[in-house]
Design an enzyme around this catalytic site. Sequence first.
Site, PDB file in Angstrom:
ATOM      1  N   TYR A 132      -4.435  15.403   9.973  1.00 41.63           N
ATOM      2  CA  TYR A 132      -4.496  15.538   8.510  1.00 41.63           C
ATOM      3  C   TYR A 132      -4.608  17.029   8.257  1.00 41.63           C
ATOM      4  O   TYR A 132      -5.565  17.499   7.678  1.00 41.63           O
ATOM      5  CB  TYR A 132      -5.744  14.765   8.053  1.00 41.63           C
ATOM      6  CG  TYR A 132      -5.931  14.528   6.579  1.00 41.63           C
ATOM      7  CD1 TYR A 132      -4.957  13.899   5.809  1.00 41.63           C
ATOM      8  CD2 TYR A 132      -7.128  14.903   5.954  1.00 41.63           C
ATOM      9  CE1 TYR A 132      -5.166  13.654   4.460  1.00 41.63           C
ATOM     10  CE2 TYR A 132      -7.347  14.655   4.605  1.00 41.63           C
ATOM     11  CZ  TYR A 132      -6.362  14.025   3.865  1.00 41.63           C
ATOM     12  OH  TYR A 132      -6.585  13.775   2.525  1.00 41.63           O
ATOM     13  N   HIS A 137      -1.887  19.262   1.357  1.00 42.19           N
ATOM     14  CA  HIS A 137      -1.903  17.798   1.236  1.00 42.19           C
ATOM     15  C   HIS A 137      -3.327  17.273   1.051  1.00 42.19           C
ATOM     16  O   HIS A 137      -3.586  16.465   0.156  1.00 42.19           O
ATOM     17  CB  HIS A 137      -1.261  17.166   2.476  1.00 42.19           C
ATOM     18  CG  HIS A 137      -1.397  15.677   2.532  1.00 42.19           C
ATOM     19  ND1 HIS A 137      -0.735  14.836   1.650  1.00 42.19           N
ATOM     20  CD2 HIS A 137      -2.123  14.859   3.336  1.00 42.19           C
ATOM     21  CE1 HIS A 137      -1.056  13.575   1.932  1.00 42.19           C
ATOM     22  NE2 HIS A 137      -1.897  13.563   2.940  1.00 42.19           N
ATOM     23  N   ARG A 146     -10.823  12.161  -5.557  1.00 48.44           N
ATOM     24  CA  ARG A 146     -12.230  12.543  -5.626  1.00 48.44           C
ATOM     25  C   ARG A 146     -12.431  13.539  -6.747  1.00 48.44           C
ATOM     26  O   ARG A 146     -12.183  13.232  -7.899  1.00 48.44           O
ATOM     27  CB  ARG A 146     -12.710  13.058  -4.253  1.00 48.44           C
ATOM     28  CG  ARG A 146     -12.883  11.938  -3.226  1.00 48.44           C
ATOM     29  CD  ARG A 146     -13.436  12.460  -1.904  1.00 48.44           C
ATOM     30  NE  ARG A 146     -12.581  13.466  -1.298  1.00 48.44           N
ATOM     31  CZ  ARG A 146     -11.572  13.192  -0.453  1.00 48.44           C
ATOM     32  NH1 ARG A 146     -11.343  11.940  -0.105  1.00 48.44           N
ATOM     33  NH2 ARG A 146     -10.831  14.144   0.045  1.00 48.44           N
ATOM     34  N   GLU A 203       5.461   9.648   4.627  1.00 46.24           N
ATOM     35  CA  GLU A 203       4.710  10.878   4.865  1.00 46.24           C
ATOM     36  C   GLU A 203       5.581  11.770   5.731  1.00 46.24           C
ATOM     37  O   GLU A 203       5.975  11.386   6.837  1.00 46.24           O
ATOM     38  CB  GLU A 203       3.356  10.593   5.539  1.00 46.24           C
ATOM     39  CG  GLU A 203       2.375   9.923   4.582  1.00 46.24           C
ATOM     40  CD  GLU A 203       0.939   9.880   5.090  1.00 46.24           C
ATOM     41  OE1 GLU A 203       0.728   9.917   6.312  1.00 46.24           O
ATOM     42  OE2 GLU A 203       0.020   9.806   4.236  1.00 46.24           O
ATOM     43  N   GLU A 205       6.146  14.274   8.278  1.00 45.47           N
ATOM     44  CA  GLU A 205       5.325  14.822   9.354  1.00 45.47           C
ATOM     45  C   GLU A 205       6.196  15.278  10.512  1.00 45.47           C
ATOM     46  O   GLU A 205       7.364  14.931  10.601  1.00 45.47           O
ATOM     47  CB  GLU A 205       4.332  13.754   9.873  1.00 45.47           C
ATOM     48  CG  GLU A 205       3.463  13.154   8.776  1.00 45.47           C
ATOM     49  CD  GLU A 205       2.229  12.422   9.277  1.00 45.47           C
ATOM     50  OE1 GLU A 205       1.864  12.598  10.454  1.00 45.47           O
ATOM     51  OE2 GLU A 205       1.633  11.681   8.476  1.00 45.47           O
ATOM     52  N   ASP A 237       5.339   8.771   8.748  1.00 40.56           N
ATOM     53  CA  ASP A 237       4.175   7.891   8.864  1.00 40.56           C
ATOM     54  C   ASP A 237       4.104   7.025   7.596  1.00 40.56           C
ATOM     55  O   ASP A 237       3.369   7.328   6.654  1.00 40.56           O
ATOM     56  CB  ASP A 237       2.922   8.764   9.024  1.00 40.56           C
ATOM     57  CG  ASP A 237       1.656   7.951   9.141  1.00 40.56           C
ATOM     58  OD1 ASP A 237       1.722   6.811   9.624  1.00 40.56           O
ATOM     59  OD2 ASP A 237       0.593   8.459   8.738  1.00 40.56           O
ATOM     60  N   LYS A 257      -1.221   1.619   7.509  1.00 35.74           N
ATOM     61  CA  LYS A 257      -0.472   2.578   8.317  1.00 35.74           C
ATOM     62  C   LYS A 257       0.160   1.950   9.552  1.00 35.74           C
ATOM     63  O   LYS A 257       1.115   2.508  10.091  1.00 35.74           O
ATOM     64  CB  LYS A 257      -1.410   3.697   8.800  1.00 35.74           C
ATOM     65  CG  LYS A 257      -2.081   4.487   7.696  1.00 35.74           C
ATOM     66  CD  LYS A 257      -1.204   5.604   7.212  1.00 35.74           C
ATOM     67  CE  LYS A 257      -1.979   6.531   6.294  1.00 35.74           C
ATOM     68  NZ  LYS A 257      -1.169   7.678   5.886  1.00 35.74           N
ATOM     69  N   THR A 353       0.706  14.657   6.840  1.00 34.14           N
ATOM     70  CA  THR A 353       1.687  14.986   5.810  1.00 34.14           C
ATOM     71  C   THR A 353       1.763  16.499   5.619  1.00 34.14           C
ATOM     72  O   THR A 353       0.734  17.160   5.468  1.00 34.14           O
ATOM     73  CB  THR A 353       1.281  14.321   4.486  1.00 34.14           C
ATOM     74  OG1 THR A 353       1.086  12.939   4.746  1.00 34.14           O
ATOM     75  CG2 THR A 353       2.337  14.512   3.418  1.00 34.14           C
TER      76      THR A 353
END
Length: 419
Positions: A132, A137, A146, A203, A205, A237, A257, A353
């Site tokens: 991650y 991202h 959040r 995603e 990647e 992903d 996932k 990502t």
Amino acid sequence: MNANDPNRKSWIEYNSNTDFPIQNIPFGIGKFEDGYRVCSRIGDDVIDLVALYELGLFSNISIQKSQLQNQYLNDFISLGKPITNSVRERIADILDVNDKLDAKKFRELFLINAETLEMSLPVKIGDYTDFYSSREHATNVGCMFRDPKNALLPNWLHIPVGYHGRSSSIIVSGKDVIRPKGQQQLSEGSMPVFGPCKQLDFELEMAFIVGKQNVLGTNIPIENAEEHIFGLSLFNDWSARDIQKWEYVPLGPFLSKNFASTISPWIITLEALDSFRVFGPNQDPEVLPYLKYQGAKNFDINLEVSIKPENSTEQVVSKSNFKYMYWNMAQQLAHHTINGCNMNVGDVCASGTISGPTPDSYGSMLEIAWKGTKPIAMKDGTTRSFIHDGDTVSLSGFAEKNGVRIGFGDCKAKILPAN
Ligand code: MN
């Protein structure tokens, strides 16, 4: 002359914008009538390494036919970089315009039109980890779900955050993906419902393939980490955002996932990418000593995502770059093993990502359409917040410098309706 030499030319003709010039020499697995074989590629031609072996063109390289006549690259990769790099250099000599090995006359024995050969999953993947590692991202996701003021969680700038994914459902480019079904909570506080995912996402990647193991209980120091990386592929992903949102607390993604991830069939060696090294973003706060690194560990690789609706034309929806990664691959591998975790040949580590700083460089529909609040217009008059049934999503990537363009080939899949 080195395989990477920008001046090297081949007796094989290919388009100047090909992903596979003579300076690339990637590795993959082709599906032949009598079984699987290790292959390489130049322009529109696939190179059969078993045929090269039988022609005696790998003389003085300590390699056996069984390592090339093989369903996976694992045995070949396990030979180690001194051998696999000599094979790559030898292939460059075989294809070189000077043809000192007198190989051209056998061309029909080892060249196959790429369109006529199906490519298979390149490695037997024991374990798969997804990081991650893009700050942009992680910040976007933190802002959406959040607090925009504290978008990054307190650990993010100290740890290359990752989770253990599922290797059994990693499939090669070209294979269809069935829309997953699962639990979703449609509104805060309500009972969950069950049904086809309504927020299917890609995603963007990149994945690296582990080329050298470390023994359980030992770690890979950061200065040796790149010796353990065989090469890179493109990686999608696939993510079911509605299922993810409901299930991810407290242990992270699970069924959102593990239904499918798409990988490109060609592994581009780390050596082929050597000229495209760049320095990564400044890391502040300072990282712990085991994560400190020297030199240019990021790679300038242009990335692109396009969507092709069932009855319409392909449309680019994102342009990003692998160089944006906050945590580099050496840091990821050093961190992954710092507790003594053993990595095996063929293990896959995906970047997470890869989003850039601007909205046109975001690496997922979640970010591009900002949680469905900014749907994008398609050429056929429809809009997209997430991926529709019948859509084909393609990732592509290339690095370019001094007239040499090293590309990654296809990483695409079509979405079929849920069962
Ligand atoms: Mn991911």
